[in-house]
Motif scaffolding. Sequence first.
Motif, PDB file in Angstrom:
ATOM      1  N   ASP A  54       0.825  -1.197   0.000  1.00 30.81           N
ATOM      2  CA  ASP A  54       0.000   0.000   0.000  1.00 30.81           C
ATOM      3  C   ASP A  54       0.870   1.262   0.000  1.00 30.81           C
ATOM      4  O   ASP A  54       1.686   1.461   0.900  1.00 30.81           O
ATOM      5  CB  ASP A  54      -0.897  -0.024   1.240  1.00 30.81           C
ATOM      6  CG  ASP A  54      -2.008   0.994   1.190  1.00 30.81           C
ATOM      7  OD1 ASP A  54      -1.780   2.114   0.701  1.00 30.81           O
ATOM      8  OD2 ASP A  54      -3.105   0.666   1.681  1.00 30.81           O
ATOM      9  N   LYS A  55       0.671   2.112  -0.979  1.00 25.55           N
ATOM     10  CA  LYS A  55       1.468   3.343  -1.108  1.00 25.55           C
ATOM     11  C   LYS A  55       1.290   4.283   0.081  1.00 25.55           C
ATOM     12  O   LYS A  55       2.162   5.104   0.358  1.00 25.55           O
ATOM     13  CB  LYS A  55       1.118   4.063  -2.406  1.00 25.55           C
ATOM     14  CG  LYS A  55       1.550   3.302  -3.627  1.00 25.55           C
ATOM     15  CD  LYS A  55       1.136   4.003  -4.898  1.00 25.55           C
ATOM     16  CE  LYS A  55       1.499   3.120  -6.083  1.00 25.55           C
ATOM     17  NZ  LYS A  55       1.077   3.682  -7.344  1.00 25.55           N
ATOM     18  N   ARG A  56       0.185   4.159   0.797  1.00 28.54           N
ATOM     19  CA  ARG A  56      -0.024   5.005   1.978  1.00 28.54           C
ATOM     20  C   ARG A  56       1.041   4.744   3.042  1.00 28.54           C
ATOM     21  O   ARG A  56       1.278   5.586   3.898  1.00 28.54           O
ATOM     22  CB  ARG A  56      -1.402   4.762   2.595  1.00 28.54           C
ATOM     23  CG  ARG A  56      -2.558   5.179   1.710  1.00 28.54           C
ATOM     24  CD  ARG A  56      -3.873   4.815   2.339  1.00 28.54           C
ATOM     25  NE  ARG A  56      -3.960   3.362   2.493  1.00 28.54           N
ATOM     26  CZ  ARG A  56      -4.862   2.741   3.236  1.00 28.54           C
ATOM     27  NH1 ARG A  56      -5.761   3.422   3.911  1.00 28.54           N
ATOM     28  NH2 ARG A  56      -4.881   1.433   3.300  1.00 28.54           N
ATOM     29  N   PHE A  57       1.671   3.570   2.995  1.00 29.46           N
ATOM     30  CA  PHE A  57       2.655   3.183   4.011  1.00 29.46           C
ATOM     31  C   PHE A  57       4.084   3.141   3.468  1.00 29.46           C
ATOM     32  O   PHE A  57       4.957   2.501   4.056  1.00 29.46           O
ATOM     33  CB  PHE A  57       2.286   1.818   4.600  1.00 29.46           C
ATOM     34  CG  PHE A  57       0.943   1.811   5.256  1.00 29.46           C
ATOM     35  CD1 PHE A  57       0.770   2.295   6.539  1.00 29.46           C
ATOM     36  CD2 PHE A  57      -0.174   1.348   4.576  1.00 29.46           C
ATOM     37  CE1 PHE A  57      -0.471   2.313   7.140  1.00 29.46           C
ATOM     38  CE2 PHE A  57      -1.425   1.354   5.165  1.00 29.46           C
ATOM     39  CZ  PHE A  57      -1.568   1.840   6.455  1.00 29.46           C
ATOM     40  N   LYS A  58       4.331   3.841   2.379  1.00 29.60           N
ATOM     41  CA  LYS A  58       5.656   3.761   1.751  1.00 29.60           C
ATOM     42  C   LYS A  58       6.767   4.295   2.657  1.00 29.60           C
ATOM     43  O   LYS A  58       7.916   3.871   2.534  1.00 29.60           O
ATOM     44  CB  LYS A  58       5.667   4.456   0.399  1.00 29.60           C
ATOM     45  CG  LYS A  58       5.479   5.945   0.444  1.00 29.60           C
ATOM     46  CD  LYS A  58       5.468   6.524  -0.947  1.00 29.60           C
ATOM     47  CE  LYS A  58       5.201   8.015  -0.884  1.00 29.60           C
ATOM     48  NZ  LYS A  58       5.074   8.585  -2.205  1.00 29.60           N
ATOM     49  N   ARG A  59       6.463   5.177   3.574  1.00 26.99           N
ATOM     50  CA  ARG A  59       7.479   5.710   4.494  1.00 26.99           C
ATOM     51  C   ARG A  59       7.572   4.902   5.784  1.00 26.99           C
ATOM     52  O   ARG A  59       8.491   5.113   6.569  1.00 26.99           O
ATOM     53  CB  ARG A  59       7.174   7.163   4.816  1.00 26.99           C
ATOM     54  CG  ARG A  59       7.385   8.056   3.625  1.00 26.99           C
ATOM     55  CD  ARG A  59       7.349   9.501   4.029  1.00 26.99           C
ATOM     56  NE  ARG A  59       7.688  10.315   2.875  1.00 26.99           N
ATOM     57  CZ  ARG A  59       7.036  11.401   2.527  1.00 26.99           C
ATOM     58  NH1 ARG A  59       6.013  11.816   3.244  1.00 26.99           N
ATOM     59  NH2 ARG A  59       7.415  12.081   1.476  1.00 26.99           N
ATOM     60  N   GLU A  60       6.640   4.038   6.026  1.00 29.69           N
ATOM     61  CA  GLU A  60       6.639   3.211   7.231  1.00 29.69           C
ATOM     62  C   GLU A  60       7.692   2.127   7.063  1.00 29.69           C
ATOM     63  O   GLU A  60       7.717   1.434   6.057  1.00 29.69           O
ATOM     64  CB  GLU A  60       5.241   2.607   7.417  1.00 29.69           C
ATOM     65  CG  GLU A  60       4.791   2.489   8.839  1.00 29.69           C
ATOM     66  CD  GLU A  60       5.534   1.434   9.626  1.00 29.69           C
ATOM     67  OE1 GLU A  60       5.770   1.651  10.811  1.00 29.69           O
ATOM     68  OE2 GLU A  60       5.870   0.395   9.048  1.00 29.69           O
ATOM     69  N   ARG A  61       8.589   1.978   8.012  1.00 31.25           N
ATOM     70  CA  ARG A  61       9.757   1.116   7.835  1.00 31.25           C
ATOM     71  C   ARG A  61       9.711  -0.206   8.599  1.00 31.25           C
ATOM     72  O   ARG A  61      10.624  -1.022   8.461  1.00 31.25           O
ATOM     73  CB  ARG A  61      11.010   1.875   8.252  1.00 31.25           C
ATOM     74  CG  ARG A  61      11.186   3.158   7.481  1.00 31.25           C
ATOM     75  CD  ARG A  61      12.377   3.946   7.926  1.00 31.25           C
ATOM     76  NE  ARG A  61      12.526   3.893   9.373  1.00 31.25           N
ATOM     77  CZ  ARG A  61      13.558   4.340  10.048  1.00 31.25           C
ATOM     78  NH1 ARG A  61      14.547   4.895   9.433  1.00 31.25           N
ATOM     79  NH2 ARG A  61      13.622   4.256  11.353  1.00 31.25           N
ATOM     80  N   THR A  62       8.701  -0.442   9.386  1.00 32.71           N
ATOM     81  CA  THR A  62       8.678  -1.621  10.262  1.00 32.71           C
ATOM     82  C   THR A  62       8.929  -2.923   9.495  1.00 32.71           C
ATOM     83  O   THR A  62       9.818  -3.694   9.841  1.00 32.71           O
ATOM     84  CB  THR A  62       7.336  -1.715  11.008  1.00 32.71           C
ATOM     85  OG1 THR A  62       7.140  -0.508  11.739  1.00 32.71           O
ATOM     86  CG2 THR A  62       7.307  -2.898  11.946  1.00 32.71           C
ATOM     87  N   LEU A  63       8.146  -3.187   8.480  1.00 33.69           N
ATOM     88  CA  LEU A  63       8.260  -4.451   7.753  1.00 33.69           C
ATOM     89  C   LEU A  63       9.563  -4.516   6.961  1.00 33.69           C
ATOM     90  O   LEU A  63      10.213  -5.566   6.913  1.00 33.69           O
ATOM     91  CB  LEU A  63       7.059  -4.646   6.830  1.00 33.69           C
ATOM     92  CG  LEU A  63       5.687  -4.614   7.514  1.00 33.69           C
ATOM     93  CD1 LEU A  63       4.586  -4.768   6.489  1.00 33.69           C
ATOM     94  CD2 LEU A  63       5.586  -5.644   8.613  1.00 33.69           C
ATOM     95  N   ARG A  64       9.965  -3.412   6.358  1.00 34.70           N
ATOM     96  CA  ARG A  64      11.215  -3.388   5.587  1.00 34.70           C
ATOM     97  C   ARG A  64      12.431  -3.646   6.482  1.00 34.70           C
ATOM     98  O   ARG A  64      13.355  -4.359   6.099  1.00 34.70           O
ATOM     99  CB  ARG A  64      11.349  -2.055   4.854  1.00 34.70           C
ATOM    100  CG  ARG A  64      10.401  -1.942   3.673  1.00 34.70           C
ATOM    101  CD  ARG A  64      10.375  -0.536   3.088  1.00 34.70           C
ATOM    102  NE  ARG A  64       9.359  -0.416   2.064  1.00 34.70           N
ATOM    103  CZ  ARG A  64       8.066  -0.220   2.303  1.00 34.70           C
ATOM    104  NH1 ARG A  64       7.627  -0.116   3.520  1.00 34.70           N
ATOM    105  NH2 ARG A  64       7.206  -0.139   1.310  1.00 34.70           N
ATOM    106  N   GLN A  65      12.421  -3.090   7.677  1.00 34.84           N
ATOM    107  CA  GLN A  65      13.522  -3.331   8.607  1.00 34.84           C
ATOM    108  C   GLN A  65      13.557  -4.783   9.056  1.00 34.84           C
ATOM    109  O   GLN A  65      14.623  -5.348   9.257  1.00 34.84           O
ATOM    110  CB  GLN A  65      13.420  -2.399   9.813  1.00 34.84           C
ATOM    111  CG  GLN A  65      13.762  -0.968   9.477  1.00 34.84           C
ATOM    112  CD  GLN A  65      13.600  -0.041  10.664  1.00 34.84           C
ATOM    113  OE1 GLN A  65      12.897  -0.351  11.623  1.00 34.84           O
ATOM    114  NE2 GLN A  65      14.230   1.112  10.585  1.00 34.84           N
ATOM    115  N   PHE A  66      12.396  -5.383   9.199  1.00 40.43           N
ATOM    116  CA  PHE A  66      12.346  -6.794   9.581  1.00 40.43           C
ATOM    117  C   PHE A  66      12.979  -7.654   8.493  1.00 40.43           C
ATOM    118  O   PHE A  66      13.765  -8.558   8.771  1.00 40.43           O
ATOM    119  CB  PHE A  66      10.887  -7.200   9.837  1.00 40.43           C
ATOM    120  CG  PHE A  66      10.728  -8.249  10.875  1.00 40.43           C
ATOM    121  CD1 PHE A  66      10.062  -9.421  10.601  1.00 40.43           C
ATOM    122  CD2 PHE A  66      11.241  -8.073  12.146  1.00 40.43           C
ATOM    123  CE1 PHE A  66       9.913 -10.402  11.558  1.00 40.43           C
ATOM    124  CE2 PHE A  66      11.095  -9.036  13.112  1.00 40.43           C
ATOM    125  CZ  PHE A  66      10.429 -10.209  12.819  1.00 40.43           C
TER     126      PHE A  66
END
Length: 118
Positions: free
Chosen positions: A39-51
């Motif tokens: 979801d593009k609304r969460f493109k700045r949210e890093r939680t999953l990417r950091q995992f």
Amino acid sequence: REESMRQLRSHIDAMDAAYSKLSHVSCIVGGDFNTSLDDKRFKRERTLRQFIQSGFSWALQPLAPNDRISLPGEGGFPPASFDHIFYRGLTLRRSWIGAISPRASDHHPVAATFARGE
């Protein structure tokens, strides 16, 4: 979310350090993360990417984005893939989004099968 994930990763790393001397260590983390990689609304949210950057794999990645929807759209909210399974030290065999009665939960169950990895 990011602080909770940092704390969880810290605990996982401590358990891995303690038990990897004894045997192969595998780890599965799953649940409602209230964020999405699709979801593009969460493109700045890093939680999953950091995992993922910390060595975990995303069990839903093999599925097409429309097949990852775990929260159907309702009441003006679009459908979302908020529920996830991440794993390390295992081989993913299959992942899927299950069906459930809307009276049981507004989220659909996320499921996966694994084989032990070395």
